[in-house]
Design a protein around this motif. Structure first.
Motif, PDB file in Angstrom:
ATOM      1  N   LEU A  11      10.583  28.051  -4.662  1.00 50.39           N
ATOM      2  CA  LEU A  11      11.125  28.559  -5.923  1.00 50.39           C
ATOM      3  C   LEU A  11      12.336  29.434  -5.625  1.00 50.39           C
ATOM      4  O   LEU A  11      12.286  30.307  -4.752  1.00 50.39           O
ATOM      5  CB  LEU A  11      10.060  29.376  -6.649  1.00 50.39           C
ATOM      6  CG  LEU A  11      10.492  30.147  -7.899  1.00 50.39           C
ATOM      7  CD1 LEU A  11      10.930  29.171  -8.982  1.00 50.39           C
ATOM      8  CD2 LEU A  11       9.356  31.035  -8.387  1.00 50.39           C
ATOM      9  N   VAL A  12      13.417  29.190  -6.354  1.00 50.60           N
ATOM     10  CA  VAL A  12      14.637  29.956  -6.143  1.00 50.60           C
ATOM     11  C   VAL A  12      15.334  30.137  -7.485  1.00 50.60           C
ATOM     12  O   VAL A  12      15.171  29.305  -8.396  1.00 50.60           O
ATOM     13  CB  VAL A  12      15.559  29.237  -5.128  1.00 50.60           C
ATOM     14  CG1 VAL A  12      16.057  27.911  -5.677  1.00 50.60           C
ATOM     15  CG2 VAL A  12      16.708  30.124  -4.701  1.00 50.60           C
ATOM     16  N   GLN A  13      16.091  31.196  -7.603  1.00 54.77           N
ATOM     17  CA  GLN A  13      16.853  31.406  -8.833  1.00 54.77           C
ATOM     18  C   GLN A  13      18.115  30.552  -8.824  1.00 54.77           C
ATOM     19  O   GLN A  13      18.630  30.178  -7.759  1.00 54.77           O
ATOM     20  CB  GLN A  13      17.226  32.884  -8.961  1.00 54.77           C
ATOM     21  CG  GLN A  13      16.066  33.784  -9.314  1.00 54.77           C
ATOM     22  CD  GLN A  13      16.505  35.201  -9.627  1.00 54.77           C
ATOM     23  OE1 GLN A  13      17.512  35.682  -9.108  1.00 54.77           O
ATOM     24  NE2 GLN A  13      15.756  35.880 -10.493  1.00 54.77           N
ATOM     25  N   ALA A  14      18.609  30.276 -10.003  1.00 57.59           N
ATOM     26  CA  ALA A  14      19.858  29.533 -10.119  1.00 57.59           C
ATOM     27  C   ALA A  14      20.955  30.234  -9.333  1.00 57.59           C
ATOM     28  O   ALA A  14      21.065  31.466  -9.367  1.00 57.59           O
ATOM     29  CB  ALA A  14      20.252  29.392 -11.583  1.00 57.59           C
ATOM     30  N   GLY A  15      21.735  29.429  -8.614  1.00 57.67           N
ATOM     31  CA  GLY A  15      22.773  29.969  -7.765  1.00 57.67           C
ATOM     32  C   GLY A  15      22.332  30.198  -6.330  1.00 57.67           C
ATOM     33  O   GLY A  15      23.176  30.457  -5.458  1.00 57.67           O
ATOM     34  N   GLY A  16      21.045  30.119  -6.099  1.00 63.59           N
ATOM     35  CA  GLY A  16      20.502  30.338  -4.769  1.00 63.59           C
ATOM     36  C   GLY A  16      20.566  29.100  -3.893  1.00 63.59           C
ATOM     37  O   GLY A  16      21.143  28.074  -4.273  1.00 63.59           O
ATOM     38  N   SER A  17      19.966  29.219  -2.718  1.00 58.61           N
ATOM     39  CA  SER A  17      20.010  28.147  -1.723  1.00 58.61           C
ATOM     40  C   SER A  17      18.624  27.868  -1.160  1.00 58.61           C
ATOM     41  O   SER A  17      17.776  28.760  -1.103  1.00 58.61           O
ATOM     42  CB  SER A  17      20.938  28.526  -0.563  1.00 58.61           C
ATOM     43  OG  SER A  17      22.264  28.726  -0.998  1.00 58.61           O
ATOM     44  N   LEU A  85      22.273  26.165  -6.394  1.00 57.02           N
ATOM     45  CA  LEU A  85      21.251  25.383  -7.079  1.00 57.02           C
ATOM     46  C   LEU A  85      21.253  25.649  -8.579  1.00 57.02           C
ATOM     47  O   LEU A  85      21.525  26.767  -9.038  1.00 57.02           O
ATOM     48  CB  LEU A  85      19.881  25.689  -6.485  1.00 57.02           C
ATOM     49  CG  LEU A  85      19.612  24.991  -5.138  1.00 57.02           C
ATOM     50  CD1 LEU A  85      18.491  25.676  -4.384  1.00 57.02           C
ATOM     51  CD2 LEU A  85      19.274  23.533  -5.386  1.00 57.02           C
ATOM     52  N   LYS A  86      20.944  24.585  -9.317  1.00 52.89           N
ATOM     53  CA  LYS A  86      20.909  24.633 -10.769  1.00 52.89           C
ATOM     54  C   LYS A  86      19.498  24.273 -11.243  1.00 52.89           C
ATOM     55  O   LYS A  86      18.769  23.558 -10.541  1.00 52.89           O
ATOM     56  CB  LYS A  86      21.899  23.635 -11.357  1.00 52.89           C
ATOM     57  CG  LYS A  86      23.341  23.815 -10.889  1.00 52.89           C
ATOM     58  CD  LYS A  86      24.216  22.713 -11.448  1.00 52.89           C
ATOM     59  CE  LYS A  86      25.658  22.855 -10.978  1.00 52.89           C
ATOM     60  NZ  LYS A  86      26.528  21.772 -11.525  1.00 52.89           N
ATOM     61  N   PRO A  87      19.119  24.705 -12.431  1.00 57.92           N
ATOM     62  CA  PRO A  87      17.789  24.342 -12.946  1.00 57.92           C
ATOM     63  C   PRO A  87      17.561  22.824 -12.971  1.00 57.92           C
ATOM     64  O   PRO A  87      16.436  22.369 -12.737  1.00 57.92           O
ATOM     65  CB  PRO A  87      17.791  24.928 -14.355  1.00 57.92           C
ATOM     66  CG  PRO A  87      18.691  26.114 -14.251  1.00 57.92           C
ATOM     67  CD  PRO A  87      19.777  25.693 -13.313  1.00 57.92           C
ATOM     68  N   GLU A  88      18.603  22.060 -13.193  1.00 56.73           N
ATOM     69  CA  GLU A  88      18.436  20.598 -13.218  1.00 56.73           C
ATOM     70  C   GLU A  88      18.205  19.984 -11.842  1.00 56.73           C
ATOM     71  O   GLU A  88      17.943  18.786 -11.740  1.00 56.73           O
ATOM     72  CB  GLU A  88      19.643  19.920 -13.888  1.00 56.73           C
ATOM     73  CG  GLU A  88      20.993  20.335 -13.337  1.00 56.73           C
ATOM     74  CD  GLU A  88      21.637  21.440 -14.161  1.00 56.73           C
ATOM     75  OE1 GLU A  88      20.932  22.379 -14.579  1.00 56.73           O
ATOM     76  OE2 GLU A  88      22.876  21.349 -14.381  1.00 56.73           O
ATOM     77  N   ASP A  89      18.296  20.794 -10.793  1.00 58.07           N
ATOM     78  CA  ASP A  89      17.938  20.320  -9.453  1.00 58.07           C
ATOM     79  C   ASP A  89      16.429  20.367  -9.229  1.00 58.07           C
ATOM     80  O   ASP A  89      15.939  19.869  -8.199  1.00 58.07           O
ATOM     81  CB  ASP A  89      18.617  21.172  -8.374  1.00 58.07           C
ATOM     82  CG  ASP A  89      20.125  21.020  -8.372  1.00 58.07           C
ATOM     83  OD1 ASP A  89      20.825  22.042  -8.206  1.00 58.07           O
ATOM     84  OD2 ASP A  89      20.605  19.877  -8.538  1.00 58.07           O
ATOM     85  N   THR A  90      15.706  20.953 -10.163  1.00 57.39           N
ATOM     86  CA  THR A  90      14.255  21.040 -10.047  1.00 57.39           C
ATOM     87  C   THR A  90      13.633  19.656  -9.992  1.00 57.39           C
ATOM     88  O   THR A  90      13.990  18.770 -10.763  1.00 57.39           O
ATOM     89  CB  THR A  90      13.672  21.820 -11.242  1.00 57.39           C
ATOM     90  OG1 THR A  90      14.133  23.175 -11.185  1.00 57.39           O
ATOM     91  CG2 THR A  90      12.149  21.799 -11.225  1.00 57.39           C
ATOM     92  N   GLY A  91      12.709  19.478  -9.062  1.00 56.19           N
ATOM     93  CA  GLY A  91      12.023  18.202  -8.929  1.00 56.19           C
ATOM     94  C   GLY A  91      11.287  18.134  -7.613  1.00 56.19           C
ATOM     95  O   GLY A  91      11.296  19.091  -6.838  1.00 56.19           O
ATOM     96  N   VAL A  92      10.648  17.003  -7.376  1.00 54.63           N
ATOM     97  CA  VAL A  92       9.999  16.767  -6.093  1.00 54.63           C
ATOM     98  C   VAL A  92      10.976  15.991  -5.219  1.00 54.63           C
ATOM     99  O   VAL A  92      11.490  14.947  -5.631  1.00 54.63           O
ATOM    100  CB  VAL A  92       8.689  15.979  -6.251  1.00 54.63           C
ATOM    101  CG1 VAL A  92       8.040  15.745  -4.891  1.00 54.63           C
ATOM    102  CG2 VAL A  92       7.734  16.728  -7.176  1.00 54.63           C
ATOM    103  N   TYR A  93      11.214  16.514  -4.051  1.00 56.53           N
ATOM    104  CA  TYR A  93      12.165  15.908  -3.121  1.00 56.53           C
ATOM    105  C   TYR A  93      11.404  15.162  -2.027  1.00 56.53           C
ATOM    106  O   TYR A  93      10.492  15.720  -1.400  1.00 56.53           O
ATOM    107  CB  TYR A  93      13.067  16.981  -2.514  1.00 56.53           C
ATOM    108  CG  TYR A  93      14.123  17.457  -3.477  1.00 56.53           C
ATOM    109  CD1 TYR A  93      13.780  18.179  -4.616  1.00 56.53           C
ATOM    110  CD2 TYR A  93      15.471  17.160  -3.276  1.00 56.53           C
ATOM    111  CE1 TYR A  93      14.739  18.595  -5.521  1.00 56.53           C
ATOM    112  CE2 TYR A  93      16.444  17.582  -4.170  1.00 56.53           C
ATOM    113  CZ  TYR A  93      16.067  18.289  -5.292  1.00 56.53           C
ATOM    114  OH  TYR A  93      17.030  18.699  -6.181  1.00 56.53           O
TER     115      TYR A  93
END
Length: 120
Positions: A11-17, A85-93
């Motif tokens: 879990l990371v905040q938007a803008g994080g890595s 990172l953006k919220p729309e990057d959320t998912g299973v990788y």
């Protein structure tokens, strides 16, 4: 058989890595390509980034300039550095490796998946 072990999600905040890692093991003769896919609920897996043995790379348009794929051939490991990172990057990788073993021709192998969650 080829086994893939992924790590690095979270879990990371938007803008994080975040940095994902995927290590391939087994009696591997050669690896053609390594890459990362992501899957949203109810959707098919889509390519995020991939790299061939020759070093060429391919990225989804949505991640160009933010994500970087790299590999350590000596360790059969592929990495995905994800910045801004953006919220729309959320998912299973999912890690994907196309490899030949001493017993089988080239085939696709998948990791177990790692969750990436980006909060706004």
């Amino acid at each position: 058989q080829v086994q893939l072990v992924e790590s690095g999600g979270g879990l990371v905040q938007a803008g994080g890595s975040l940095r994902l890692s995927c290590a391939a093991s087994g009696i591997i003769l050669s690896i053609n390509s390594m890459g990362w896919y992501r899957q949203y609920p109810g959707k098919q897996r889509e390519l995020v980034a991939s790299t061939t043995g020759g070093g060429s790379t391919n990225y989804a348009d949505s991640v160009k300039g933010r994500f970087t794929i790299s590999r350590d051939n000596a360790k059969n490991t592929v990495f995905l550095q994800m910045n801004s990172l953006k919220p729309e990057d959320t998912g299973v990788y999912y890690c994907n490796v196309r490899a030949r073993t001493y017993d089988t021709p080239a085939d696709d192998y998948w990791g177990q998946g790692t969750q990436v969650t980006v909060s706004s």
